[in-house]
Design a protein around this motif. Structure first.
Motif, short mmCIF file in Angstrom:
data_model
loop_
_atom_site.label_atom_id
_atom_site.label_comp_id
_atom_site.label_asym_id
_atom_site.label_seq_id
_atom_site.Cartn_x
_atom_site.Cartn_y
_atom_site.Cartn_z
N SER A 70 0.61 -1.20 0.00
CA SER A 70 -0.06 -0.10 0.11
C SER A 70 0.89 1.18 0.01
O SER A 70 1.70 1.75 -0.92
CB SER A 70 -1.04 0.15 1.17
OG SER A 70 -1.91 1.12 1.14
N ALA A 92 -0.08 -4.57 -3.54
CA ALA A 92 -1.28 -3.58 -3.65
C ALA A 92 -0.96 -2.27 -3.23
O ALA A 92 -1.42 -1.40 -2.21
CB ALA A 92 -2.35 -4.04 -2.63
N PHE A 146 -10.86 -2.74 3.99
CA PHE A 146 -9.75 -3.09 4.10
C PHE A 146 -9.35 -4.56 3.76
O PHE A 146 -8.37 -5.09 3.73
CB PHE A 146 -9.12 -2.46 5.29
CG PHE A 146 -7.72 -1.72 5.28
CD1 PHE A 146 -6.75 -2.43 5.94
CD2 PHE A 146 -7.60 -0.79 4.62
CE1 PHE A 146 -5.47 -1.86 5.73
CE2 PHE A 146 -6.29 -0.01 4.40
CZ PHE A 146 -5.12 -0.88 5.12
N ASP A 192 -9.85 -5.08 -4.49
CA ASP A 192 -9.26 -3.87 -3.48
C ASP A 192 -10.27 -2.95 -3.49
O ASP A 192 -10.53 -2.12 -4.42
CB ASP A 192 -7.90 -3.37 -3.69
CG ASP A 192 -7.18 -2.64 -2.82
OD1 ASP A 192 -7.77 -2.28 -1.98
OD2 ASP A 192 -5.86 -2.71 -2.90
N THR A 194 -9.71 -0.38 -0.94
CA THR A 194 -8.94 0.94 -0.34
C THR A 194 -8.25 1.48 -1.34
O THR A 194 -8.21 2.77 -1.30
CB THR A 194 -7.87 0.16 0.50
OG1 THR A 194 -8.55 -0.55 1.49
CG2 THR A 194 -7.15 1.09 1.19
N SER A 217 -8.80 -8.89 -1.19
CA SER A 217 -8.88 -7.46 -0.71
C SER A 217 -7.56 -6.82 -0.43
O SER A 217 -6.52 -7.31 -0.75
CB SER A 217 -9.44 -7.73 0.85
OG SER A 217 -8.58 -8.20 1.90
N HIS A 218 -7.45 -5.55 0.21
CA HIS A 218 -6.23 -4.79 0.27
C HIS A 218 -5.35 -5.64 1.19
O HIS A 218 -4.02 -5.48 0.95
CB HIS A 218 -6.68 -3.66 0.90
CG HIS A 218 -5.56 -2.48 0.71
ND1 HIS A 218 -4.89 -2.33 -0.41
CD2 HIS A 218 -4.94 -1.71 1.84
CE1 HIS A 218 -3.97 -1.23 -0.09
NE2 HIS A 218 -4.02 -1.15 1.14
#
Length: 241
Positions: A70, A92, A146, A192, A194, A217-218
């Protein structure tokens, strides 16, 4: 069994999280004979956070594979220019261009669900009468945005133990882009909410890096740890003597 000249894997967490988000991949990496370091990122400013991670990297004897999740992707984009960094892995994450900020990269794409769930809180800045602004995620919205495919009990713990990111970090421009000179790998979290997955794809494609997509997901490190370990191991093997 470890490879000859195996690097140390440095895991750099992102915003609204801490190094515990790597808990499911660290045992797998160490079982493969790799040394792992997972420092706490201050999450105060992009430039300051990158300088801190660069200082951690410089103190590691031997080569490093730098992994950023992230916001941690933006951090490794800058810190990755350290001489002993052998490769970069984005999970991600944001692969910034030189002279680009997080806000500028995100601004070219539709907002994710995160934008409507942010909370802004003042915090004291030492030596200044002007407070800073912390950015976090509403605890009730955190699991779905998240960590939708993470155990709900764990997601609820993560929601109330967030490590906020100072708003200042969103506007700071990357002075360098390490992916221009270091081999790089990326992972797109295709589910994702986020970061818009298109932001991830665009950054990776622009950098010309090898990347994979995972329906996640994130928090892909918690939801699909083996896929993350495989990607890191690929980077290790491809860049080991």
């Amino acid at each position: 069994m470890s490879l000859p000249d195996s690097p140390t894997v440095v895991l750099v967490h992102g915003a609204f999280a801490d190094a515990s988000t790597f808990a499911r991949i660290i045992p797998g990496l160490t079982a493969r004979g790799l040394d792992v370091v997972a420092p706490a990122v201050p999450n105060r400013s992009l430039i300051g956070d990158s300088a801190y991670i660069a200082s951690v990297v410089r103190q590691i004897p031997g080569p490093v594979v730098l992994v950023g999740h992230s916001y941690g992707g933006a951090v490794i984009t800058i810190a990755g220019v350290e001489n002993n960094v052998r490769a970069l892995v984005y999970l991600a994450g944001y692969a910034l261009e030189e002279g680009e900020s997080l806000g500028e990269l995100q601004g070219g794409f539709p907002d994710s669900d995160l934008s409507g769930a942010l909370v802004y809180t003042p915090f004291p800045v030492e030596g200044s009468t002007t407070p800073g602004t912390d950015v976090s995620v509403r605890t009730d919205a955190f699991p779905a945005i998240f960590a939708a495919d993470v155990d709900p009990h764990l997601a609820s713990v993560l929601a109330v133990s967030q490590r906020p990111l100072a708003a200042q970090a969103f506007g700071e421009k990357a002075p360098v882009a390490a992916w221009k000179t270091k081999p790089s790998w990326g992972l797109v979290a295709a589910a994702d909410h986020t970061i818009n997955p298109e932001v991830e794809r665009f950054g990776y494609q622009r950098a010309g890096m090898t990347f994979v997509e995972v329906d996640s997901s994130h928090l892909v490190m918690l939801a699909h740890p083996e896929r993350v370990i495989e990607l890191i191991e690929e980077a290790v093997r491809a860049t080991s003597a």
